[in-house]
Write a protein that holds these residues in place. Structure first.
Motif, PDB file in Angstrom:
ATOM      1  N   ASN A  31       0.838  -1.178   0.000  1.00 52.05           N
ATOM      2  CA  ASN A  31       0.000   0.000   0.000  1.00 52.05           C
ATOM      3  C   ASN A  31       0.878   1.234   0.000  1.00 52.05           C
ATOM      4  O   ASN A  31       2.079   1.164   0.246  1.00 52.05           O
ATOM      5  CB  ASN A  31      -0.965   0.012   1.189  1.00 52.05           C
ATOM      6  N   GLN A  33       0.718   5.384   1.352  1.00 46.91           N
ATOM      7  CA  GLN A  33      -0.054   6.253   2.235  1.00 46.91           C
ATOM      8  C   GLN A  33       0.351   7.708   2.041  1.00 46.91           C
ATOM      9  O   GLN A  33       1.496   8.007   1.716  1.00 46.91           O
ATOM     10  CB  GLN A  33       0.189   5.838   3.693  1.00 46.91           C
ATOM     11  N   TYR A  35       0.268  11.519   3.998  1.00 49.53           N
ATOM     12  CA  TYR A  35       0.163  12.179   5.287  1.00 49.53           C
ATOM     13  C   TYR A  35       0.301  13.682   5.087  1.00 49.53           C
ATOM     14  O   TYR A  35       0.919  14.161   4.129  1.00 49.53           O
ATOM     15  CB  TYR A  35       1.281  11.714   6.236  1.00 49.53           C
ATOM     16  N   LEU A  43       2.686  14.288  12.005  1.00 43.84           N
ATOM     17  CA  LEU A  43       2.030  13.935  10.751  1.00 43.84           C
ATOM     18  C   LEU A  43       0.656  13.341  11.019  1.00 43.84           C
ATOM     19  O   LEU A  43       0.446  12.642  12.015  1.00 43.84           O
ATOM     20  CB  LEU A  43       2.874  12.921   9.975  1.00 43.84           C
ATOM     21  N   HIS A  45      -2.414  11.097   9.167  1.00 36.65           N
ATOM     22  CA  HIS A  45      -2.733  10.229   8.047  1.00 36.65           C
ATOM     23  C   HIS A  45      -3.924  10.766   7.264  1.00 36.65           C
ATOM     24  O   HIS A  45      -4.928  11.190   7.844  1.00 36.65           O
ATOM     25  CB  HIS A  45      -3.050   8.820   8.575  1.00 36.65           C
ATOM     26  N   LEU A  48      -4.917   5.897   2.641  1.00 40.33           N
ATOM     27  CA  LEU A  48      -4.138   4.695   2.332  1.00 40.33           C
ATOM     28  C   LEU A  48      -4.744   4.070   1.085  1.00 40.33           C
ATOM     29  O   LEU A  48      -5.960   3.863   1.026  1.00 40.33           O
ATOM     30  CB  LEU A  48      -4.188   3.715   3.508  1.00 40.33           C
ATOM     31  N   ARG A  50      -4.328   0.777  -1.530  1.00 38.85           N
ATOM     32  CA  ARG A  50      -3.699  -0.527  -1.643  1.00 38.85           C
ATOM     33  C   ARG A  50      -3.264  -0.789  -3.081  1.00 38.85           C
ATOM     34  O   ARG A  50      -3.766  -0.159  -4.017  1.00 38.85           O
ATOM     35  CB  ARG A  50      -4.648  -1.619  -1.148  1.00 38.85           C
ATOM     36  N   PHE A  88       3.264  14.333   2.561  1.00 37.26           N
ATOM     37  CA  PHE A  88       4.244  13.262   2.391  1.00 37.26           C
ATOM     38  C   PHE A  88       3.561  11.993   1.908  1.00 37.26           C
ATOM     39  O   PHE A  88       2.450  11.676   2.344  1.00 37.26           O
ATOM     40  CB  PHE A  88       4.928  12.931   3.724  1.00 37.26           C
ATOM     41  N   ILE A  92       6.428   1.291   1.898  1.00 40.34           N
ATOM     42  CA  ILE A  92       6.989   0.249   2.745  1.00 40.34           C
ATOM     43  C   ILE A  92       8.351  -0.169   2.223  1.00 40.34           C
ATOM     44  O   ILE A  92       8.535  -0.391   1.030  1.00 40.34           O
ATOM     45  CB  ILE A  92       6.062  -0.974   2.785  1.00 40.34           C
ATOM     46  N   LEU A  98       7.931   1.930   7.359  1.00 44.46           N
ATOM     47  CA  LEU A  98       7.235   2.934   6.563  1.00 44.46           C
ATOM     48  C   LEU A  98       8.199   4.078   6.348  1.00 44.46           C
ATOM     49  O   LEU A  98       8.609   4.736   7.303  1.00 44.46           O
ATOM     50  CB  LEU A  98       5.974   3.393   7.292  1.00 44.46           C
ATOM     51  N   PHE A 100       9.281   7.649   4.487  1.00 45.04           N
ATOM     52  CA  PHE A 100       8.679   8.864   3.963  1.00 45.04           C
ATOM     53  C   PHE A 100       9.621   9.571   2.999  1.00 45.04           C
ATOM     54  O   PHE A 100      10.844   9.538   3.168  1.00 45.04           O
ATOM     55  CB  PHE A 100       8.337   9.819   5.109  1.00 45.04           C
TER      56      PHE A 100
ATOM     57  N   TYR B  35      10.891   8.238  14.816  1.00 42.44           N
ATOM     58  CA  TYR B  35      11.408   8.946  13.654  1.00 42.44           C
ATOM     59  C   TYR B  35      12.136  10.205  14.111  1.00 42.44           C
ATOM     60  O   TYR B  35      11.859  10.767  15.158  1.00 42.44           O
ATOM     61  CB  TYR B  35      10.270   9.379  12.716  1.00 42.44           C
ATOM     62  N   LEU B  43      12.423  12.992   7.149  1.00 45.43           N
ATOM     63  CA  LEU B  43      11.972  12.052   8.175  1.00 45.43           C
ATOM     64  C   LEU B  43      12.756  10.753   8.053  1.00 45.43           C
ATOM     65  O   LEU B  43      12.685  10.073   7.038  1.00 45.43           O
ATOM     66  CB  LEU B  43      10.491  11.753   7.989  1.00 45.43           C
ATOM     67  N   LEU B  45      13.479   6.988   9.769  1.00 48.59           N
ATOM     68  CA  LEU B  45      13.053   5.982  10.722  1.00 48.59           C
ATOM     69  C   LEU B  45      14.272   5.507  11.512  1.00 48.59           C
ATOM     70  O   LEU B  45      15.249   5.031  10.929  1.00 48.59           O
ATOM     71  CB  LEU B  45      12.398   4.807  10.010  1.00 48.59           C
ATOM     72  N   LEU B 106      -0.133   5.025  10.437  1.00 48.73           N
ATOM     73  CA  LEU B 106       0.535   5.412  11.662  1.00 48.73           C
ATOM     74  C   LEU B 106      -0.157   6.613  12.291  1.00 48.73           C
ATOM     75  O   LEU B 106      -0.655   7.509  11.591  1.00 48.73           O
ATOM     76  CB  LEU B 106       1.997   5.779  11.393  1.00 48.73           C
ATOM     77  N   PHE B 108       0.816   9.666  14.766  1.00 49.51           N
ATOM     78  CA  PHE B 108       2.001  10.351  15.264  1.00 49.51           C
ATOM     79  C   PHE B 108       1.700  11.176  16.505  1.00 49.51           C
ATOM     80  O   PHE B 108       0.612  11.756  16.647  1.00 49.51           O
ATOM     81  CB  PHE B 108       2.559  11.290  14.197  1.00 49.51           C
TER      82      PHE B 108
END
Lengths: 110, 117
Positions: A31, A33, A35, A43, A45, A48, A50, A88, A92, A98, A100, B35, B43, B45, B106, B108
Motif C-alpha cells: 500500500n 499512504q 500524510y 504527521l 494520516h 491509504l 492498496r 508526504f 513500505i 514505513l 517517507f 522517527y 523524516l 526511521l 501510523l 504520530f
C-alpha cells in the motif's frame, strides 16, 4: 534510503485552485499512504491506497495509484488556506518499515 | 483516546548531557516507531518495535542512541552523550499491525523538539 520522492518540492497556488502532488517509488508495494504535516505538528494520516486499487477519494482529496509506473498522485480540489501544510507519501521498505519522502510544501494564498 | 503522547515537548540541553525522550502509544496498538526529522534529511526511521520487541534498529545513527519498550504502553529513546548534530524533532508513532493487515496507518505524536547546544 528513501524510496522515491515527492514532486514538486514546493507548490504555491491561489485559494480555490486544485493542487496536485506526485510520488514515485522504486520497489513493489502493498500500500501507499499520504500524510499531512502542519508546521510544528506531527504527521496526520490522510489516505491509504492498496496496490490493487487505482483511485480513492476522501472528501476533497483524491489519490491515484499507477503500479506500472510506480507512482501515485494526491489531488486536493477547491483548496483552502487551511490546506497549507507539507504533504508526504509513505512507502513500505521491508516488512514494516514505513519510509517517507521529503514531502511537498503546499502554500495556499488567499 | 488521547492519541500518541510524547514528552517533553521541547528539550534544550548542553552537549555531552544525556537526553531521554518518552512516548506513550495509543492503547491497543502493537507497533511503535521512532522517527527523526531535520530539514536536511527529512523524516528518518530510527527504530521500530512490534509487540514490545525491537524489529529493526538499522536507522539508529550510532551507539549513542538507544531505545527501549519495557511494556506495551511506554517507550523511551535515549541519547548519551548528546551532540549538537542530534538537534532535530523526534517523533513517536504507533499503529496496529495484524495478520494480513500489515503496514496500516501510523498515528504520530506531536514530537519532541530537541536542541543540543
Amino acid at each position: 534510503s528513501q524510496q522515491g520522492e515527492e514532486d514538486p518540492q514546493a507548490l504555491s497556488i491561489q485559494e480555490g485552485e486544485n493542487a496536485t502532488m506526485n510520488c514515485s517509488y522504486k520497489t513493489s508495494i502493498n500500500n501507499l499512504q499520504w500524510y499531512r504535516q502542519n508546521s510544528g505538528r506531527g504527521l496526520v494520516h490522510l489516505i491509504l491506497i492498496r496496490s490493487n486499487e487505482r483511485e480513492k477519494h476522501s472528501g476533497r482529496l483524491r489519490v491515484t495509484l499507477d503500479t506500472s509506473k510506480k507512482s501515485s498522485s494526491l489531488l486536493i480540489t477547491a483548496s483552502r488556506a487551511a490546506d497549507t501544510a507539507s504533504y508526504f507519501c509513505a512507502k513500505i521498505q521491508g516488512a514494516q518499515k514505513l519510509v517517507f519522502g521529503q514531502g511537498t510544501r503546499l502554500t495556499i494564498n488567499p | 483516546d488521547a492519541g500518541v503522547i510524547q514528552s517533553p515537548r521541547h528539550e534544550v540541553t548542553e552537549m555531552g548531557q544525556e537526553v531521554t525522550l518518552r512516548c506513550k502509544p495509543i492503547s491497543g496498538h502493537n507497533s511503535l516507531f521512532w522517527y527523526r526529522q531535520t530539514m536536511m534529511r527529512g523524516l528518518e526511521l530510527l527504530i521500530y518495535f512490534n509487540n514490545n520487541v525491537p524489529i529493526d534498529d538499522s536507522g539508529m545513527p550510532e551507539d549513542r542512541f538507544s531505545a527501549k519498550m519495557p511494556n506495551a504502553s511506554f517507550s523511551t529513546l535515549k541519547i548519551q552523550p548528546s551532540e549538537p548534530r542530534d538537534s532535530a524533532v523526534y517523533f513517536c508513532a504507533s499503529s496496529f499491525q495484524g495478520r494480513g493487515r500489515t503496514n496500516e496507518k501510523l498515528f504520530f505524536g506531536s514530537g519532541t523538539q530537541l536542541s543540543v547546544l
